[in-house]
Design an enzyme around this catalytic site. Sequence first.
Site, PDB file in Angstrom:
ATOM      1  N   THR A   1      -7.324  -6.627 -18.963  1.00  0.00           N
ATOM      2  CA  THR A   1      -7.564  -5.611 -20.001  1.00  0.00           C
ATOM      3  C   THR A   1      -6.597  -4.438 -19.869  1.00  0.00           C
ATOM      4  O   THR A   1      -6.125  -4.123 -18.770  1.00  0.00           O
ATOM      5  CB  THR A   1      -9.017  -5.099 -19.874  1.00  0.00           C
ATOM      6  OG1 THR A   1      -9.165  -3.925 -20.668  1.00  0.00           O
ATOM      7  CG2 THR A   1      -9.374  -4.731 -18.442  1.00  0.00           C
TER       8      THR A   1
ATOM      9  N   GLU B   1      -7.509  -1.570 -19.934  1.00  0.00           N
ATOM     10  CA  GLU B   1      -8.209  -0.488 -19.230  1.00  0.00           C
ATOM     11  C   GLU B   1      -7.731  -0.321 -17.792  1.00  0.00           C
ATOM     12  O   GLU B   1      -8.017   0.698 -17.168  1.00  0.00           O
ATOM     13  CB  GLU B   1      -9.727  -0.719 -19.265  1.00  0.00           C
ATOM     14  CG  GLU B   1     -10.281  -0.657 -20.667  1.00  0.00           C
ATOM     15  CD  GLU B   1     -11.788  -0.423 -20.726  1.00  0.00           C
ATOM     16  OE1 GLU B   1     -12.370   0.018 -19.736  1.00  0.00           O
ATOM     17  OE2 GLU B   1     -12.352  -0.691 -21.789  1.00  0.00           O
TER      18      GLU B   1
ATOM     19  N   TYR C   1     -16.073  -0.795 -14.251  1.00  0.00           N
ATOM     20  CA  TYR C   1     -15.586  -2.007 -14.929  1.00  0.00           C
ATOM     21  C   TYR C   1     -14.071  -2.139 -14.794  1.00  0.00           C
ATOM     22  O   TYR C   1     -13.556  -3.162 -14.338  1.00  0.00           O
ATOM     23  CB  TYR C   1     -15.977  -1.991 -16.414  1.00  0.00           C
ATOM     24  CG  TYR C   1     -15.161  -2.954 -17.255  1.00  0.00           C
ATOM     25  CD1 TYR C   1     -15.331  -4.331 -17.126  1.00  0.00           C
ATOM     26  CD2 TYR C   1     -14.178  -2.491 -18.146  1.00  0.00           C
ATOM     27  CE1 TYR C   1     -14.562  -5.220 -17.861  1.00  0.00           C
ATOM     28  CE2 TYR C   1     -13.403  -3.370 -18.886  1.00  0.00           C
ATOM     29  CZ  TYR C   1     -13.603  -4.737 -18.744  1.00  0.00           C
ATOM     30  OH  TYR C   1     -12.822  -5.620 -19.469  1.00  0.00           O
TER      31      TYR C   1
ATOM     32  N   LYS D   1     -11.720  -4.974 -12.789  1.00  0.00           N
ATOM     33  CA  LYS D   1     -10.698  -5.811 -13.426  1.00  0.00           C
ATOM     34  C   LYS D   1      -9.333  -5.585 -12.764  1.00  0.00           C
ATOM     35  O   LYS D   1      -8.569  -6.528 -12.555  1.00  0.00           O
ATOM     36  CB  LYS D   1     -10.597  -5.507 -14.923  1.00  0.00           C
ATOM     37  CG  LYS D   1     -11.812  -5.890 -15.747  1.00  0.00           C
ATOM     38  CD  LYS D   1     -12.062  -7.386 -15.810  1.00  0.00           C
ATOM     39  CE  LYS D   1     -11.068  -8.144 -16.658  1.00  0.00           C
ATOM     40  NZ  LYS D   1     -11.421  -9.596 -16.757  1.00  0.00           N
TER      41      LYS D   1
HETATM   42  P1  NAD Z   1     -18.403 -11.044 -22.978  1.00  0.00           P
HETATM   43  O1  NAD Z   1     -19.224 -10.106 -22.159  1.00  0.00           O
HETATM   44  O2  NAD Z   1     -18.692 -11.207 -24.421  1.00  0.00           O
HETATM   45  O3  NAD Z   1     -18.493 -12.508 -22.328  1.00  0.00           O
HETATM   46  C1  NAD Z   1     -18.446 -12.739 -20.946  1.00  0.00           C
HETATM   47  C2  NAD Z   1     -18.916 -14.171 -20.692  1.00  0.00           C
HETATM   48  O4  NAD Z   1     -18.808 -14.409 -19.278  1.00  0.00           O
HETATM   49  C3  NAD Z   1     -20.384 -14.402 -21.063  1.00  0.00           C
HETATM   50  O5  NAD Z   1     -20.511 -15.629 -21.739  1.00  0.00           O
HETATM   51  C4  NAD Z   1     -21.101 -14.462 -19.722  1.00  0.00           C
HETATM   52  O6  NAD Z   1     -22.250 -15.290 -19.720  1.00  0.00           O
HETATM   53  C5  NAD Z   1     -19.999 -15.034 -18.824  1.00  0.00           C
HETATM   54  N1  NAD Z   1     -20.193 -14.688 -17.415  1.00  0.00           N
HETATM   55  C6  NAD Z   1     -20.484 -13.454 -16.895  1.00  0.00           C
HETATM   56  N2  NAD Z   1     -20.614 -13.546 -15.560  1.00  0.00           N
HETATM   57  C7  NAD Z   1     -20.348 -14.845 -15.219  1.00  0.00           C
HETATM   58  C8  NAD Z   1     -20.301 -15.544 -13.978  1.00  0.00           C
HETATM   59  N3  NAD Z   1     -20.546 -14.922 -12.820  1.00  0.00           N
HETATM   60  N4  NAD Z   1     -20.017 -16.858 -14.002  1.00  0.00           N
HETATM   61  C9  NAD Z   1     -19.773 -17.500 -15.185  1.00  0.00           C
HETATM   62  N5  NAD Z   1     -19.825 -16.889 -16.370  1.00  0.00           N
HETATM   63  C10 NAD Z   1     -20.097 -15.568 -16.399  1.00  0.00           C
HETATM   64  O7  NAD Z   1     -16.914 -10.616 -22.712  1.00  0.00           O
HETATM   65  P2  NAD Z   1     -15.644 -10.662 -23.702  1.00  0.00           P
HETATM   66  O8  NAD Z   1     -15.608  -9.423 -24.497  1.00  0.00           O
HETATM   67  O9  NAD Z   1     -15.602 -11.987 -24.362  1.00  0.00           O
HETATM   68  O10 NAD Z   1     -14.457 -10.558 -22.630  1.00  0.00           O
HETATM   69  C11 NAD Z   1     -13.904 -11.732 -22.053  1.00  0.00           C
HETATM   70  C12 NAD Z   1     -12.819 -11.327 -21.082  1.00  0.00           C
HETATM   71  O11 NAD Z   1     -11.820 -10.598 -21.767  1.00  0.00           O
HETATM   72  C13 NAD Z   1     -13.301 -10.404 -19.965  1.00  0.00           C
HETATM   73  O12 NAD Z   1     -12.663 -10.791 -18.777  1.00  0.00           O
HETATM   74  C14 NAD Z   1     -12.862  -9.017 -20.387  1.00  0.00           C
HETATM   75  O13 NAD Z   1     -12.609  -8.214 -19.265  1.00  0.00           O
HETATM   76  C15 NAD Z   1     -11.594  -9.337 -21.141  1.00  0.00           C
HETATM   77  N6  NAD Z   1     -11.215  -8.414 -22.230  1.00  0.00           N
HETATM   78  C16 NAD Z   1     -12.113  -8.098 -23.217  1.00  0.00           C
HETATM   79  C17 NAD Z   1     -11.702  -7.291 -24.263  1.00  0.00           C
HETATM   80  C18 NAD Z   1     -12.645  -6.905 -25.391  1.00  0.00           C
HETATM   81  O14 NAD Z   1     -12.287  -6.094 -26.231  1.00  0.00           O
HETATM   82  N7  NAD Z   1     -13.834  -7.484 -25.485  1.00  0.00           N
HETATM   83  C19 NAD Z   1     -10.391  -6.804 -24.313  1.00  0.00           C
HETATM   84  C20 NAD Z   1      -9.506  -7.139 -23.280  1.00  0.00           C
HETATM   85  C21 NAD Z   1      -9.934  -7.958 -22.258  1.00  0.00           C
HETATM   86  O1  DAU Z   2      -9.681  -2.054 -24.090  1.00  0.00           O
HETATM   87  C1  DAU Z   2     -10.226  -3.279 -23.748  1.00  0.00           C
HETATM   88  C2  DAU Z   2     -11.692  -3.110 -23.419  1.00  0.00           C
HETATM   89  O2  DAU Z   2     -12.357  -2.842 -24.650  1.00  0.00           O
HETATM   90  C3  DAU Z   2     -12.302  -4.332 -22.733  1.00  0.00           C
HETATM   91  O3  DAU Z   2     -11.700  -4.490 -21.480  1.00  0.00           O
HETATM   92  C4  DAU Z   2     -13.818  -4.168 -22.563  1.00  0.00           C
HETATM   93  O4  DAU Z   2     -14.382  -5.360 -22.026  1.00  0.00           O
HETATM   94  C5  DAU Z   2     -14.415  -3.894 -23.929  1.00  0.00           C
HETATM   95  O5  DAU Z   2     -15.818  -3.669 -23.791  1.00  0.00           O
HETATM   96  C6  DAU Z   2     -13.751  -2.684 -24.579  1.00  0.00           C
HETATM   97  O6  DAU Z   2     -14.085  -1.455 -23.850  1.00  0.00           O
HETATM   98  P1  DAU Z   2     -14.429  -0.083 -24.606  1.00  0.00           P
HETATM   99  O7  DAU Z   2     -15.206   0.759 -23.703  1.00  0.00           O
HETATM  100  O8  DAU Z   2     -13.219   0.482 -25.239  1.00  0.00           O
HETATM  101  O9  DAU Z   2     -15.341  -0.697 -25.801  1.00  0.00           O
HETATM  102  P2  DAU Z   2     -16.729  -0.223 -26.422  1.00  0.00           P
HETATM  103  O10 DAU Z   2     -16.963  -1.060 -27.630  1.00  0.00           O
HETATM  104  O11 DAU Z   2     -17.820  -0.140 -25.411  1.00  0.00           O
HETATM  105  O12 DAU Z   2     -16.411   1.265 -26.902  1.00  0.00           O
HETATM  106  C7  DAU Z   2     -15.340   1.534 -27.802  1.00  0.00           C
HETATM  107  C8  DAU Z   2     -15.304   3.034 -28.032  1.00  0.00           C
HETATM  108  O13 DAU Z   2     -16.473   3.416 -28.765  1.00  0.00           O
HETATM  109  C9  DAU Z   2     -15.330   3.846 -26.762  1.00  0.00           C
HETATM  110  O14 DAU Z   2     -14.506   4.995 -26.912  1.00  0.00           O
HETATM  111  C10 DAU Z   2     -16.789   4.276 -26.611  1.00  0.00           C
HETATM  112  C11 DAU Z   2     -17.247   4.388 -28.053  1.00  0.00           C
HETATM  113  N1  DAU Z   2     -18.681   4.058 -28.262  1.00  0.00           N
HETATM  114  C12 DAU Z   2     -19.166   2.880 -27.802  1.00  0.00           C
HETATM  115  C13 DAU Z   2     -20.492   2.553 -27.971  1.00  0.00           C
HETATM  116  C14 DAU Z   2     -21.039   1.257 -27.432  1.00  0.00           C
HETATM  117  C15 DAU Z   2     -19.484   4.946 -28.987  1.00  0.00           C
HETATM  118  O15 DAU Z   2     -19.042   6.012 -29.436  1.00  0.00           O
HETATM  119  N2  DAU Z   2     -20.804   4.606 -29.157  1.00  0.00           N
HETATM  120  C16 DAU Z   2     -21.340   3.462 -28.674  1.00  0.00           C
HETATM  121  O16 DAU Z   2     -22.567   3.236 -28.853  1.00  0.00           O
END
Ligand code: NAD
Ligand code: DAU
Length: 342
Positions: free
Chosen positions: A129, A131, A157, A161
């Site tokens: 990520t 982050e 978090y 990572k």
């Molecule tokens: P998510 O929370 O939606 O999904 C995570 C999945 O991992 C779930 O299905 C959960 O059951 C599984 N999991 C958790 N712990 C586990 C374990 N110990 N063993 C096996 N499975 C397990 O997450 P996401 O948003 O799909 O993110 C996926 C990956 O991408 C993560 O590594 C996250 O750090 C990275 N990422 C996410 C974003 C974003 O915006 N969502 C952006 C950049 C990177």
């Molecule tokens: O940048 C990549 C990351 O993006 C991933 O690595 C993470 O797994 C993913 O969860 C996401 O992290 P953020 O913290 O940026 O996402 P989130 O959706 O939690 O929040 C986005 C922005 O919105 C952040 O500035 C916090 C704000 N927020 C979030 C929530 C849940 C609010 O203002 N209100 C809320 O209720």
Amino acid sequence: MTMIVTGGAGFIGANFIYYMRENHPQERVVCVDKLTYAGNLSTLRPILEDPAASETFRFLRADICDRAAMQALFEEEKPDCVVNFAAESHVDRSIEDPEIFLKTNILGTAVLMDMCRQYGNIRFHQVSTDEVYGDLPLDRPDLFFTEETPIHTSSPYSTSKASADLLVMAYYRTYGLPVTISRCSNNYGPYQFPEKLIPLMIANALENKPLPVYGEGINVRDWLYVGDHCRAIDLVLRGGRIGEVYNIGGHNEMRNIDIVRLICRELGKPESLITYVTDRKGHDQRYAIDPAKIHRELGWLPETRFADGIVRTIRWYLDNRSWWEEIVSGEYREYYRRHYGE
Ligand code: NAD
Ligand code: DAU
């Protein structure tokens, strides 16, 4: 070719599995997922219920930290590559209780890489990520994260990572494991758990509930449609240089409040639903990715414009109410009460 996809019942992992089935239908995907609160088998139902998919798809419920289970899986499947999406992914939950983040995100990654070493130096891709780079100031729009930006994390978090990323590079240097890392910005799209900003605001708005914006809502995120992220990972897997990091992002920076207002407009809901709440502890101000390297080396560019992607995403949540209504129950309700109050 057999690919292990961990975390494939979560948001990006599931979208990646659908991407694989569309773009590389001949390749076998083995999805390993612990099915935490964030993992939903219903997301994969169409594949699981398709008899024709039994040769090219398998689902295994397992924890990536469970060495014995991973050993049995690798022994049986002899995979060609592993893409590690499995993680605890929600910043707010990591602030509430860091421990499971350290276990899954760091130890789980190490267990998977140990298996890759043991079973023949298997290709390993870590989904990381933006982050890990910390944040950028709001008043310096000229600054971006490049692959050379130092790691400088804020939350439990992002620290977990970043720790995993360091381990991945250590396995490359020490054992010669063929690894790559991708660091993506915020994703949005179908199947995202409604604890994250965009689906939370859509779900709450549809139910006429308050829309909780942290602080003043001026923090900036760089939004990318999930399908563009999946395509970038596929390109890195097939053409990325071993031992390299690739940043992924679409130069699409937006303030949280503007996203929430846009969702209100699209759904025809009043902005009076917007409720400013206590800010996130250690809240990162701005993320902004410089994706020049993946563009230059692998020709990747985002294909979905935010204006189209967000409308498509809102439409998806409208058309798939049962998917998110089922999961905004039980554990999630309890978390919501703890985090946002009644
Ligand atoms: P998510 O929370 O939606 O999904 C995570 C999945 O991992 C779930 O299905 C959960 O059951 C599984 N999991 C958790 N712990 C586990 C374990 N110990 N063993 C096996 N499975 C397990 O997450 P996401 O948003 O799909 O993110 C996926 C990956 O991408 C993560 O590594 C996250 O750090 C990275 N990422 C996410 C974003 C974003 O915006 N969502 C952006 C950049 C990177
Ligand atoms: O940048 C990549 C990351 O993006 C991933 O690595 C993470 O797994 C993913 O969860 C996401 O992290 P953020 O913290 O940026 O996402 P989130 O959706 O939690 O929040 C986005 C922005 O919105 C952040 O500035 C916090 C704000 N927020 C979030 C929530 C849940 C609010 O203002 N209100 C809320 O209720």
